[in-house]
Design a protein around this motif. Structure first.
Motif, PDB file in Angstrom:
ATOM      1  N   LEU A  63       0.829  -1.216   0.000  1.00  0.00           N
ATOM      2  CA  LEU A  63       0.000   0.000   0.000  1.00  0.00           C
ATOM      3  C   LEU A  63       0.862   1.263   0.000  1.00  0.00           C
ATOM      4  CD1 LEU A  63      -2.874  -1.085   2.385  1.00  0.00           C
ATOM      5  CD2 LEU A  63      -2.869  -0.997  -0.122  1.00  0.00           C
ATOM      6  N   ARG A  64       1.998   1.217   0.679  1.00  0.00           N
ATOM      7  CA  ARG A  64       2.921   2.361   0.657  1.00  0.00           C
ATOM      8  C   ARG A  64       3.419   2.605  -0.767  1.00  0.00           C
ATOM      9  NH1 ARG A  64       4.877   0.965   5.235  1.00  0.00           N
ATOM     10  NH2 ARG A  64       6.398  -0.499   4.391  1.00  0.00           N
ATOM     11  N   ARG A  65       3.774   1.522  -1.441  1.00  0.00           N
ATOM     12  CA  ARG A  65       4.255   1.646  -2.824  1.00  0.00           C
ATOM     13  C   ARG A  65       3.135   2.130  -3.752  1.00  0.00           C
ATOM     14  NH1 ARG A  65       9.059  -1.658  -4.032  1.00  0.00           N
ATOM     15  NH2 ARG A  65       9.833  -2.455  -2.064  1.00  0.00           N
ATOM     16  N   ALA A  66       1.925   1.610  -3.549  1.00  0.00           N
ATOM     17  CA  ALA A  66       0.791   2.026  -4.380  1.00  0.00           C
ATOM     18  C   ALA A  66       0.500   3.511  -4.181  1.00  0.00           C
ATOM     19  CB  ALA A  66      -0.447   1.194  -4.043  1.00  0.00           C
ATOM     20  N   ARG A  67       0.560   3.968  -2.942  1.00  0.00           N
ATOM     21  CA  ARG A  67       0.311   5.383  -2.666  1.00  0.00           C
ATOM     22  C   ARG A  67       1.378   6.257  -3.327  1.00  0.00           C
ATOM     23  NH1 ARG A  67      -2.833   8.448   0.577  1.00  0.00           N
ATOM     24  NH2 ARG A  67      -1.979  10.469   1.160  1.00  0.00           N
ATOM     25  N   ALA A  74      -0.369  11.582  -9.920  1.00  0.00           N
ATOM     26  CA  ALA A  74      -1.109  12.826  -9.688  1.00  0.00           C
ATOM     27  C   ALA A  74      -0.222  14.049  -9.937  1.00  0.00           C
ATOM     28  CB  ALA A  74      -1.658  12.851  -8.259  1.00  0.00           C
ATOM     29  N   ALA A  75       1.021  13.987  -9.489  1.00  0.00           N
ATOM     30  CA  ALA A  75       1.945  15.101  -9.722  1.00  0.00           C
ATOM     31  C   ALA A  75       2.195  15.281 -11.212  1.00  0.00           C
ATOM     32  CB  ALA A  75       3.261  14.875  -8.983  1.00  0.00           C
ATOM     33  N   ARG A  76       2.326  14.191 -11.928  1.00  0.00           N
ATOM     34  CA  ARG A  76       2.540  14.274 -13.384  1.00  0.00           C
ATOM     35  C   ARG A  76       1.308  14.854 -14.067  1.00  0.00           C
ATOM     36  NH1 ARG A  76       5.357  15.687 -17.449  1.00  0.00           N
ATOM     37  NH2 ARG A  76       5.147  14.371 -19.278  1.00  0.00           N
ATOM     38  N   LEU A  80       1.381  18.094 -16.357  1.00  0.00           N
ATOM     39  CA  LEU A  80       0.891  18.105 -17.739  1.00  0.00           C
ATOM     40  C   LEU A  80      -0.209  19.136 -17.927  1.00  0.00           C
ATOM     41  CD1 LEU A  80       0.769  14.318 -18.647  1.00  0.00           C
ATOM     42  CD2 LEU A  80       2.243  16.069 -19.645  1.00  0.00           C
ATOM     43  N   ARG A  81      -1.096  19.262 -16.949  1.00  0.00           N
ATOM     44  CA  ARG A  81      -2.172  20.248 -17.051  1.00  0.00           C
ATOM     45  C   ARG A  81      -1.588  21.657 -17.163  1.00  0.00           C
ATOM     46  NH1 ARG A  81      -7.776  20.383 -15.359  1.00  0.00           N
ATOM     47  NH2 ARG A  81      -8.396  22.551 -15.307  1.00  0.00           N
TER      48      ARG A  81
END
Length: 116
Positions: A63-67, A74-76, A80-81
């Protein structure tokens, strides 16, 4: 998960996005727990307490890795936005400049034709 997206943006889809995110995260938790059970399955020599601890550690690590992965994505997306918004603003300025140049050219041509 709540820190990954903006809250209170005023759009009607916020609740739907929150529910979808919650359900996706719960599916990720269930998947991590299942993988932890599969990991400890062949380890017959573990006691029940040891098995539970290994499963708990494995699940927490997954779960730590998934987060971390979700935060990178999300940062990417934010990056991009911002990039696309910048390009869109440039395109709008260029289009406006072309329209103004064409209008100025038409006005000058009309004035020249009327002067003759």
């Amino acid at each position: 998960m709540s820190g990954l997206r903006k809250r209170g943006t005023g759009t009607g889809g916020d609740l739907g996005n929150e529910v979808e995110g919650y359900l996706l995260w719960q599916a990720r938790v269930a998947e991590a727990e299942q993988r932890a059970r599969e990991f400890t399955g062949p380890l017959d020599w573990l006691t029940t307490a040891q098995r539970e601890e290994v499963e708990r550690q494995y699940t927490a690590d997954s779960l730590r890795r998934a987060r971390a992965d979700l935060e990178r994505v999300a940062a990417r997306c934010v990056s991009l936005r911002a990039e696309y918004e910048h390009r869109y603003q440039e395109l709008r300025r260029r289009c406006l400049a072309v329209v103004l140049a064409v209008c100025a050219g038409c006005t000058a041509l009309t004035a020249l034709l009327l002067a003759l």
